[in-house]
Design a protein around this motif. Structure first.
Motif, mmCIF file in Angstrom:
data_model
loop_
_atom_site.group_PDB
_atom_site.id
_atom_site.type_symbol
_atom_site.label_atom_id
_atom_site.label_comp_id
_atom_site.label_asym_id
_atom_site.label_seq_id
_atom_site.Cartn_x
_atom_site.Cartn_y
_atom_site.Cartn_z
ATOM 1 N N LYS A 58 0.831 -1.211 0.000
ATOM 2 C CA LYS A 58 0.000 0.000 0.000
ATOM 3 C C LYS A 58 0.860 1.254 0.000
ATOM 4 C CE LYS A 58 -2.903 -0.150 3.395
ATOM 5 N NZ LYS A 58 -3.979 -0.192 4.371
ATOM 6 N N GLU A 59 1.894 1.248 0.818
ATOM 7 C CA GLU A 59 2.775 2.416 0.876
ATOM 8 C C GLU A 59 3.505 2.617 -0.445
ATOM 9 O OE1 GLU A 59 5.320 1.866 4.238
ATOM 10 O OE2 GLU A 59 3.656 1.946 5.672
ATOM 11 N N LYS A 60 3.986 1.533 -1.040
ATOM 12 C CA LYS A 60 4.698 1.634 -2.317
ATOM 13 C C LYS A 60 3.743 2.103 -3.402
ATOM 14 C CE LYS A 60 8.321 1.004 -4.868
ATOM 15 N NZ LYS A 60 9.476 1.865 -4.759
ATOM 16 N N GLY A 61 2.526 1.593 -3.404
ATOM 17 C CA GLY A 61 1.533 2.027 -4.385
ATOM 18 C C GLY A 61 1.199 3.501 -4.243
ATOM 19 N N ALA A 62 1.092 3.962 -3.011
ATOM 20 C CA ALA A 62 0.811 5.381 -2.777
ATOM 21 C C ALA A 62 1.968 6.247 -3.266
ATOM 22 C CB ALA A 62 0.546 5.632 -1.298
ATOM 23 N N ASP A 63 3.188 5.791 -3.032
ATOM 24 C CA ASP A 63 4.360 6.535 -3.507
ATOM 25 C C ASP A 63 4.381 6.599 -5.031
ATOM 26 O OD1 ASP A 63 5.144 6.926 -0.900
ATOM 27 O OD2 ASP A 63 6.647 5.306 -0.916
ATOM 28 N N LEU A 64 4.105 5.466 -5.667
ATOM 29 C CA LEU A 64 4.080 5.443 -7.138
ATOM 30 C C LEU A 64 2.983 6.348 -7.684
ATOM 31 C CD1 LEU A 64 4.706 1.662 -7.880
ATOM 32 C CD2 LEU A 64 6.238 3.563 -8.347
ATOM 33 N N ALA A 65 1.828 6.340 -7.049
ATOM 34 C CA ALA A 65 0.728 7.199 -7.502
ATOM 35 C C ALA A 65 1.099 8.670 -7.377
ATOM 36 C CB ALA A 65 -0.538 6.887 -6.712
ATOM 37 N N GLU A 66 1.732 9.034 -6.282
ATOM 38 C CA GLU A 66 2.156 10.427 -6.106
ATOM 39 C C GLU A 66 3.182 10.821 -7.168
ATOM 40 O OE1 GLU A 66 3.529 11.201 -2.157
ATOM 41 O OE2 GLU A 66 1.677 10.457 -1.242
ATOM 42 N N ASP A 67 4.120 9.924 -7.453
ATOM 43 C CA ASP A 67 5.117 10.201 -8.483
ATOM 44 C C ASP A 67 4.461 10.356 -9.854
ATOM 45 O OD1 ASP A 67 7.042 10.068 -6.531
ATOM 46 O OD2 ASP A 67 7.733 8.039 -7.068
ATOM 47 N N ALA A 68 3.471 9.504 -10.131
ATOM 48 C CA ALA A 68 2.776 9.589 -11.419
ATOM 49 C C ALA A 68 2.017 10.898 -11.548
ATOM 50 C CB ALA A 68 1.822 8.407 -11.577
ATOM 51 N N VAL A 69 1.360 11.316 -10.495
ATOM 52 C CA VAL A 69 0.617 12.581 -10.526
ATOM 53 C C VAL A 69 1.578 13.745 -10.744
ATOM 54 C CG1 VAL A 69 -0.717 14.181 -9.092
ATOM 55 C CG2 VAL A 69 -1.346 11.773 -9.175
ATOM 56 N N ASP A 70 2.716 13.713 -10.080
ATOM 57 C CA ASP A 70 3.713 14.766 -10.267
ATOM 58 C C ASP A 70 4.227 14.792 -11.699
ATOM 59 O OD1 ASP A 70 3.418 15.489 -7.628
ATOM 60 O OD2 ASP A 70 5.205 14.394 -6.943
ATOM 61 N N ALA A 71 4.456 13.609 -12.278
ATOM 62 C CA ALA A 71 4.947 13.534 -13.656
ATOM 63 C C ALA A 71 3.912 14.073 -14.637
ATOM 64 C CB ALA A 71 5.307 12.091 -14.009
ATOM 65 N N VAL A 72 2.643 13.748 -14.415
ATOM 66 C CA VAL A 72 1.586 14.237 -15.305
ATOM 67 C C VAL A 72 1.438 15.748 -15.176
ATOM 68 C CG1 VAL A 72 -0.908 14.168 -15.725
ATOM 69 C CG2 VAL A 72 0.348 12.049 -15.410
ATOM 70 N N LYS A 73 1.547 16.258 -13.964
ATOM 71 C CA LYS A 73 1.440 17.707 -13.774
ATOM 72 C C LYS A 73 2.577 18.436 -14.463
ATOM 73 C CE LYS A 73 -1.142 17.929 -9.444
ATOM 74 N NZ LYS A 73 -1.074 18.287 -8.024
ATOM 75 N N SER A 74 3.764 17.851 -14.455
ATOM 76 C CA SER A 74 4.905 18.538 -15.060
ATOM 77 C C SER A 74 4.895 18.435 -16.582
ATOM 78 C CB SER A 74 6.211 17.986 -14.499
ATOM 79 O OG SER A 74 6.392 16.639 -14.896
ATOM 80 N N ARG A 75 4.312 17.365 -17.165
ATOM 81 C CA ARG A 75 4.278 17.187 -18.621
ATOM 82 C C ARG A 75 2.921 16.633 -19.059
ATOM 83 N NH1 ARG A 75 9.774 14.389 -18.043
ATOM 84 N NH2 ARG A 75 11.210 16.132 -18.222
ATOM 85 N N PRO A 76 1.894 17.466 -19.085
ATOM 86 C CA PRO A 76 0.558 16.947 -19.410
ATOM 87 C C PRO A 76 0.423 16.479 -20.853
ATOM 88 C CG PRO A 76 0.503 19.323 -19.152
ATOM 89 C CD PRO A 76 1.864 18.877 -18.752
ATOM 90 N N ILE A 77 1.073 17.134 -21.794
ATOM 91 C CA ILE A 77 0.931 16.754 -23.210
ATOM 92 C C ILE A 77 1.589 15.399 -23.450
ATOM 93 C CG2 ILE A 77 1.552 17.383 -25.564
ATOM 94 C CD1 ILE A 77 1.218 20.300 -24.710
ATOM 95 N N ALA A 78 2.774 15.208 -22.911
ATOM 96 C CA ALA A 78 3.452 13.926 -23.069
ATOM 97 C C ALA A 78 2.649 12.802 -22.411
ATOM 98 C CB ALA A 78 4.851 13.997 -22.470
ATOM 99 N N ALA A 79 2.086 13.076 -21.250
ATOM 100 C CA ALA A 79 1.289 12.064 -20.554
ATOM 101 C C ALA A 79 0.050 11.703 -21.361
ATOM 102 C CB ALA A 79 0.895 12.558 -19.172
ATOM 103 N N THR A 80 -0.572 12.707 -21.968
ATOM 104 C CA THR A 80 -1.753 12.451 -22.798
ATOM 105 C C THR A 80 -1.384 11.588 -23.983
ATOM 106 O OG1 THR A 80 -2.678 14.572 -22.125
ATOM 107 C CG2 THR A 80 -3.617 13.550 -24.080
ATOM 108 N N GLY A 81 -0.245 11.875 -24.600
ATOM 109 C CA GLY A 81 0.214 11.072 -25.737
ATOM 110 C C GLY A 81 0.479 9.633 -25.351
ATOM 111 N N VAL A 82 1.089 9.442 -24.208
ATOM 112 C CA VAL A 82 1.376 8.082 -23.748
ATOM 113 C C VAL A 82 0.081 7.331 -23.474
ATOM 114 C CG1 VAL A 82 2.362 6.754 -21.833
ATOM 115 C CG2 VAL A 82 3.662 8.603 -22.859
#
Length: 124
Positions: free
Chosen positions: A46-70
């Motif tokens: 659960k803790e690892k999943g929460a960390d990964l989710a937070e990292d993913a949200v940060d990555a999407v916020k920093s590059r929304p166009i690239a995330a949309t393409g992926v």
């Protein structure tokens, strides 16, 4: 026969040591029980999943166009068979419509029509 004070003290020390050893054994048995191990693994996941989710949200916020393409590329990859079937049906439907459509009579062009009909002339 009575024990000497040294022997009595040694027996008490043995009993205390045995009690500590049994307590430690029970603690280890509790820590190594399948229920406790599964609970610990679940908490870690659960803790690892929460960390990964937070990292993913940060990555999407920093590059929304690239995330949309992926995301679009992954969606197209996962839906490739239904999309191919749809494209095939659409292409097949267009060719079927062309085959079944009524043919119109050809309209003569102005140049051909002029050569075919003699011009009307007035006589005086």
């Amino acid at each position: 026969m009575s024990d000497t004070p040294e022997i009595a003290a040694a027996r008490l020390e043995v009993e205390r040591s045995r009690s500590r050893l049994m307590g430690t054994a029970q603690d280890l048995q509790e820590r190594l029980s399948p229920k406790t191990l599964a609970k610990g693994a679940w908490q870690g996941a659960k803790e690892k999943g929460a960390d990964l989710a937070e990292d993913a949200v940060d990555a999407v916020k920093s590059r929304p166009i690239a995330a949309t393409g992926v995301v679009a590329a992954i969606a197209m990859f996962l839906a490739r068979e239904p999309m191919w079937e749809l494209a095939t049906k659409l292409a097949g439907g267009v060719s079927d419509k062309r085959k079944t459509r009524k043919r119109r009579k050809p309209v003569p062009s102005k140049v051909e029509g002029a050569a075919a009909k003699p011009p009307k002339t007035e006589t005086v």
